[in-house]
Design a protein around this motif. Structure first.
Motif, PDB file in Angstrom:
ATOM      1  N   SER A   1       0.997  -1.105   0.105  1.00  0.00           N
ATOM      2  CA  SER A   1      -0.050  -0.011  -0.115  1.00  0.00           C
ATOM      3  C   SER A   1       0.970   1.245   0.128  1.00  0.00           C
ATOM      4  CB  SER A   1      -0.746  -0.129   1.163  1.00  0.00           C
ATOM      5  OG  SER A   1      -0.305   0.031   2.478  1.00  0.00           O
ATOM      6  N   ASP A   2       0.263   2.232  -0.154  1.00  0.00           N
ATOM      7  CA  ASP A   2       1.027   3.695  -0.485  1.00  0.00           C
ATOM      8  C   ASP A   2       1.836   3.923   0.841  1.00  0.00           C
ATOM      9  OD1 ASP A   2       0.346   4.028  -2.825  1.00  0.00           O
ATOM     10  OD2 ASP A   2      -1.535   5.218  -2.184  1.00  0.00           O
ATOM     11  N   GLU A   3       1.170   3.845   2.319  1.00  0.00           N
ATOM     12  CA  GLU A   3       1.904   3.963   3.304  1.00  0.00           C
ATOM     13  C   GLU A   3       2.709   2.586   3.985  1.00  0.00           C
ATOM     14  OE1 GLU A   3      -1.871   2.165   4.137  1.00  0.00           O
ATOM     15  OE2 GLU A   3      -1.319   3.539   2.872  1.00  0.00           O
ATOM     16  N   THR A   4       2.925   1.704   3.274  1.00  0.00           N
ATOM     17  CA  THR A   4       3.721   0.573   3.220  1.00  0.00           C
ATOM     18  C   THR A   4       3.033  -0.179   4.790  1.00  0.00           C
ATOM     19  OG1 THR A   4       5.321   1.427   4.758  1.00  0.00           O
ATOM     20  CG2 THR A   4       5.635   1.620   2.182  1.00  0.00           C
ATOM     21  N   SER A   5       2.053   0.212   5.070  1.00  0.00           N
ATOM     22  CA  SER A   5       1.564  -0.513   6.415  1.00  0.00           C
ATOM     23  C   SER A   5       0.735  -1.998   5.878  1.00  0.00           C
ATOM     24  CB  SER A   5       0.367   0.213   6.911  1.00  0.00           C
ATOM     25  OG  SER A   5      -0.643   0.434   6.052  1.00  0.00           O
ATOM     26  N   LEU A   6       0.433  -2.297   4.594  1.00  0.00           N
ATOM     27  CA  LEU A   6      -0.187  -3.461   4.128  1.00  0.00           C
ATOM     28  C   LEU A   6       0.704  -4.085   3.002  1.00  0.00           C
ATOM     29  CD1 LEU A   6      -4.105  -2.443   4.128  1.00  0.00           C
ATOM     30  CD2 LEU A   6      -2.745  -3.622   6.002  1.00  0.00           C
ATOM     31  N   MET A   7       0.797  -5.344   3.433  1.00  0.00           N
ATOM     32  CA  MET A   7       1.485  -5.944   2.160  1.00  0.00           C
ATOM     33  C   MET A   7       0.872  -7.323   1.851  1.00  0.00           C
ATOM     34  SD  MET A   7       5.717  -7.393   2.050  1.00  0.00           S
ATOM     35  CE  MET A   7       6.221  -7.936   0.635  1.00  0.00           C
ATOM     36  N   ILE A   8       0.598  -7.549   0.615  1.00  0.00           N
ATOM     37  CA  ILE A   8      -0.298  -8.616   0.110  1.00  0.00           C
ATOM     38  C   ILE A   8       0.917  -9.766  -0.961  1.00  0.00           C
ATOM     39  CG2 ILE A   8      -1.093  -7.347  -1.873  1.00  0.00           C
ATOM     40  CD1 ILE A   8      -3.648  -9.200  -1.582  1.00  0.00           C
ATOM     41  N   ILE A   9       0.574 -10.822  -0.791  1.00  0.00           N
ATOM     42  CA  ILE A   9       1.490 -11.949  -1.502  1.00  0.00           C
ATOM     43  C   ILE A   9       0.411 -12.658  -2.266  1.00  0.00           C
ATOM     44  CG2 ILE A   9       3.152 -13.489  -1.187  1.00  0.00           C
ATOM     45  CD1 ILE A   9       4.232 -10.842  -0.095  1.00  0.00           C
ATOM     46  N   GLY A  10       0.766 -13.178  -3.477  1.00  0.00           N
ATOM     47  CA  GLY A  10      -0.058 -13.656  -4.443  1.00  0.00           C
ATOM     48  C   GLY A  10       0.965 -15.156  -4.641  1.00  0.00           C
ATOM     49  N   LEU A  11       0.212 -16.288  -4.357  1.00  0.00           N
ATOM     50  CA  LEU A  11       0.722 -17.270  -4.698  1.00  0.00           C
ATOM     51  C   LEU A  11       0.526 -18.157  -5.968  1.00  0.00           C
ATOM     52  CD1 LEU A  11       0.597 -18.737  -0.881  1.00  0.00           C
ATOM     53  CD2 LEU A  11       2.227 -17.215  -1.744  1.00  0.00           C
TER      54      LEU A  11
END
Length: 531
Positions: A437-447
């Motif tokens: 996310s823009d504020e780098t608080s959320l990170m998502i990983i696709g498998l």
């Protein structure tokens, strides 16, 4: 009081045999008998026509429902082309300045800066045989922009745009005689231009590695201010002489034929030559290397490679200390043990080996992906700087066909163990994509198995795992604008926190989904936008 009761009286219903039968000719009680049944073959024709009418009516209802659903959809606005820029036909990439003031366009000869409001050319930077394919802009100071570009030959450059002029700050992989030619596959800076990640590749040895550099942002701003101050002192007397010449030319000069396009083109060339002369001898501060990450061994190589240590003590020295989850590269299995295990496996499954997938002999160059992350609550204490939440403190790295996301601290002093990750996230399947996310608080990983995993770095929790598709892997992930998402204000002490976000997921088979992710397991079912 005496009551008179009749004797021998039975109150029983009449027998069914004594109920009179209905008259068959009494068609008034049944409206269907008003008309005589049709004889064959007219009875069959009537049934066929009735079925045909019902089928047509079903088609009409389905089309009406589709028309209603199509009318309920929110359509994006359509904008007409108000002005065509003829000199931008050979463009390879484009980006905005972030504040909506300028557009930076990479074309077959360099960079063009355009005013976003008037669509007029501000300045340009040209060089022969430079066809840009990638360009990004970052705001490093008020009215000062950092440009990161890559051309079609794999050369990357850093430019600065300030005071309506472009300055070449650094040529990242300039070829020198006596050295191997290096090309750059990927070059990405942090949001405010504090750090720069560069992926190098050696075409001859097919080696690939990642370098993280610290950019002297404040020094560049100071140097640019000094250059602009010197240029203003030089231009003041020239401006006075130019005004006097213009006044004299307006009195005596005759009108010269020429188009506005030729005039603007000549003026831009004059400005380009003047800016090159002004910045010819200027030397800017150089970036400093933070650390360098080499390409890790592939899974097939790790399975066939044993520990070459001669003693138990030397073997234990190479094994990780156990402070963080390891990547599996350092183990205590010897080469003899691995070969024996392979022989036992081949003996037990001899009849099934012909169906096993064959090893790929082609050594493909791996790709690396990385994200600069701000301070959170997941890195060990002392490796982050929570005082300034806008400066990146860690970088998350994952390689192609890998199942680990490795976090490296940017504040740790490089030393002997500079390539050892400070935190490792293991996953059950290979990673195919990631987004922050823009504020780098959320990170998502696709498998690769069609699942996505969302981590909340600010709170230090995992939002959840959602299955998107069982038939295809995740190809692209994107966080949408939070303003279009209804927020759930969850009370996290000592204040409420926004916890909801929209995700756009694109699968390898072309299917697109929208996912509403909330905290505490409140994830909704994925919405299929295009199957």
């Amino acid at each position: 009081m005496p009551v008179y009761i009749r004797k021998n009286v039975n109150f029983t219903p009449p027998s069914l045999d004594r109920i009179p039968l209905e008259d068959e000719d009494d068609y008034i009680t049944d409206p269907d008998q008003l008309k005589d049944p049709l004889p064959q073959p007219y009875r069959m024709i009537d049934k066929v026509l009735g079925q045909l009418v019902e089928d047509v009516w079903d088609i009409v209802e389905s089309r009406e429902n589709e028309r209603l659903e199509e009318g309920r959809k929110v359509r994006p606005p359509r904008h007409e082309n108000t002005k065509s820029l003829e000199y931008l036909r050979k463009c390879g990439c484009m980006t905005d300045s972030g504040d909506g003031l300028y557009m930076f366009i990479g074309h077959s000869k360099g960079i063009i800066v355009i005013d976003a409001n008037t669509q007029e050319k501000v300045t340009l930077w040209e060089e022969d045989r430079v066809d840009l394919q990638y360009i990004r802009a970052h705001i490093i100071a008020p009215n000062v922009y950092l440009l990161v570009s890559i051309d079609d030959m794999g050369f990357s450059r850093l430019h600065a745009f300030s005071g309506d002029k472009l300055y070449l700050l650094k040529h990242l992989n300039e070829h020198q005689e006596g050295t191997d030619k290096m090309i750059i596959n990927k070059c990405k800076a942090s949001k405010e231009g504090d750090y720069l990640g560069v992926v190098f590749e050696n075409p001859e040895s097919r080696d690939i590695w990642l370098e993280i550099h610290k950019l002297p942002r404040e020094s560049w701003v100071t140097e640019l201010d000094n250059i602009k101050a010197k240029l203003q002192k030089k231009e003041e007397p020239k401006q006075e002489v130019k005004e006097v010449k213009e006044e004299e030319s307006t009195e005596t000069a005759e009108p010269v034929e020429g188009t506005d396009g030729e005039k603007s083109e000549s003026q831009s060339q004059i400005q380009q030559s003047q800016s090159n002369e002004d910045t010819a001898g200027v030397k800017f501060s150089q970036p400093s290397l933070v650390f360098k990450l080499k390409q890790p061994p592939q899974v097939s190589a790790l399975e066939s490679r044993g520990n070459l240590s001669s003693s138990v003590y030397s073997t234990c020295q190479k094994v990780d200390s156990g402070e963080v989850i390891g990547t599996g590269q350092n183990h205590v299995l010897s080469t003899t043990q691995i070969e024996l295990r392979k022989e036992v496996f081949d003996h037990l499954h001899e009849n099934l080996l012909e169906y096993a997938p064959k090893d790929d002999t082609v050594d493909n160059i791996q790709d690396v992906n990385f994200h600069f992350l701000n301070a959170g609550k997941m890195i060990p204490l002392g490796l982050e700087n929570p005082a300034n939440l806008t400066i990146p403190t860690t970088v998350a790295v994952w390689w192609k066909d890998s199942t680990h996301v490795m976090h490296y601290s940017l504040l740790k002093t490089p030393g002997k163990d500079e390539t050892k990750p400070d935190m490792v996230w293991p996953f059950t399947a290979k990673i195919t994509s990631s987004a922050v996310s823009d504020e780098t608080s959320l990170m998502i990983i696709g498998l690769v198995d069609g699942n996505i995993v969302l981590w909340d770095r600010y709170l230090g929790i995992q939002r959840g795992v959602i299955n998107i598709s069982d038939n295809s892997c995740i190809d692209t992930l994107l966080f949408l604008d939070p303003s279009i998402c209804p927020q759930e204000m969850t009370e996290y002490p000592p204040y409420s926190t926004r916890t909801t976000s929209y995700l756009l997921v694109l699968c390898r088979n072309g299917a697109m989904y929208a996912v509403l992710m909330g905290a505490g397991g409140t994830q909704a079912e994925p919405i299929c936008l295009s199957p």
